[in-house]
Design a protein around this motif. Structure first.
Motif, PDB file in Angstrom:
ATOM      1  N   TYR A   1       1.140  -1.374   0.232  1.00  0.00           N
ATOM      2  CA  TYR A   1      -0.081  -0.143  -0.341  1.00  0.00           C
ATOM      3  C   TYR A   1       1.241   1.581   0.044  1.00  0.00           C
ATOM      4  O   TYR A   1       1.848   1.392  -0.090  1.00  0.00           O
ATOM      5  CB  TYR A   1      -1.112   0.197   0.582  1.00  0.00           C
ATOM      6  N   ARG A   2       0.353   2.240  -0.329  1.00  0.00           N
ATOM      7  CA  ARG A   2       0.860   3.661  -0.462  1.00  0.00           C
ATOM      8  C   ARG A   2       0.067   4.677   0.488  1.00  0.00           C
ATOM      9  O   ARG A   2      -1.247   4.804   1.081  1.00  0.00           O
ATOM     10  CB  ARG A   2       0.579   3.552  -1.831  1.00  0.00           C
ATOM     11  N   GLU A   3       1.547   5.332   1.192  1.00  0.00           N
ATOM     12  CA  GLU A   3       0.498   6.296   2.197  1.00  0.00           C
ATOM     13  C   GLU A   3       1.496   8.019   2.050  1.00  0.00           C
ATOM     14  O   GLU A   3       2.700   8.125   2.057  1.00  0.00           O
ATOM     15  CB  GLU A   3       0.842   6.187   3.262  1.00  0.00           C
ATOM     16  N   GLY A   4       1.370   8.353   0.585  1.00  0.00           N
ATOM     17  CA  GLY A   4       1.186   9.208   0.558  1.00  0.00           C
ATOM     18  C   GLY A   4       2.801   9.399  -0.292  1.00  0.00           C
ATOM     19  O   GLY A   4       2.296   8.595  -1.473  1.00  0.00           O
ATOM     20  N   GLU A   5       4.162   9.919  -0.208  1.00  0.00           N
ATOM     21  CA  GLU A   5       5.103   9.287  -0.825  1.00  0.00           C
ATOM     22  C   GLU A   5       6.230   7.683  -0.712  1.00  0.00           C
ATOM     23  O   GLU A   5       7.023   8.398  -1.017  1.00  0.00           O
ATOM     24  CB  GLU A   5       5.735  10.516  -0.549  1.00  0.00           C
TER      25      GLU A   5
ATOM     26  N   VAL B   1      -5.392   8.721  12.957  1.00  0.00           N
ATOM     27  CA  VAL B   1      -6.196   9.849  12.623  1.00  0.00           C
ATOM     28  C   VAL B   1      -5.650  10.031  10.959  1.00  0.00           C
ATOM     29  O   VAL B   1      -6.099   9.977   9.927  1.00  0.00           O
ATOM     30  CB  VAL B   1      -6.676  10.691  12.842  1.00  0.00           C
ATOM     31  N   TRP B   2      -4.623  10.282  10.511  1.00  0.00           N
ATOM     32  CA  TRP B   2      -3.860  10.554   8.978  1.00  0.00           C
ATOM     33  C   TRP B   2      -4.213   9.254   8.687  1.00  0.00           C
ATOM     34  O   TRP B   2      -4.991   8.621   7.183  1.00  0.00           O
ATOM     35  CB  TRP B   2      -2.284  10.806   9.143  1.00  0.00           C
ATOM     36  N   LEU B   3      -3.827   8.264   8.866  1.00  0.00           N
ATOM     37  CA  LEU B   3      -4.233   7.430   8.313  1.00  0.00           C
ATOM     38  C   LEU B   3      -5.594   6.520   8.084  1.00  0.00           C
ATOM     39  O   LEU B   3      -6.307   5.933   7.093  1.00  0.00           O
ATOM     40  CB  LEU B   3      -3.564   5.481   8.778  1.00  0.00           C
TER      41      LEU B   3
END
Length: 141
Positions: free
Chosen positions: A25-29, A64-66
């Protein structure tokens, strides 16, 4: 590619029935490849998330961000070509290690792989499977 932690946990029960699970998976960069889950006791998606939250200096903010899906997180769109090639090479090496039952397989079943697509620096982080604790009604998930 799953965009939220809840989607990443959907396949957690499959190794118990003999089906392998390989999550990326990708989280931003940042790109992640979870440990290869082949059998009961291998780290699940929710266990990887809990390990990451436990290791974070800002666990509540990370949580929260995730939990916020971002359009780019479900795709490889906009990433450097070399980063996507590194991701492909990692996945192919994991599948080959499983297929040929190499010595590297044990490590691939317990290490989270992380690639920063801006710097192309990768790292591995150990995640061990554990017995699931009782639900905490105060936490979201």
């Amino acid at each position: 590619m799953a965009t939220t932690p809840a989607e990443r946990s959907l396949l957690d029960a499959l190794p118990d029935s003999g089906t392998a699970v390989l999550r990326c998976y990708r989280e931003g960069e940042i790109l992640f490849v979870d440990p290869l889950a082949l059998a009961p006791g291998d780290p699940s998606g929710s266990q990887v998330l809990r390990r990451r939250l436990a290791a974070s200096v800002a666990a509540d903010e990370l949580d929260v961000w995730l939990g916020t899906a971002r359009p780019a997180d479900g795709t490889l769109e906009g990433l450097p070509a070399l980063a996507t090639q590194f991701l492909g090479a990692r996945i192919r090496s994991m599948v080959a290690a499983w297929q040929y039952d190499t010595d590297e397989l044990a490590a691939l079943r317990r290490n989270l792989w992380r690639l920063d697509t801006r710097t192309l620096c990768s790292s591995q982080h150990p995640v061990l499977g554990f017995a699931e604790p009782a639900e905490n009604p105060g936490r979201r998930r």
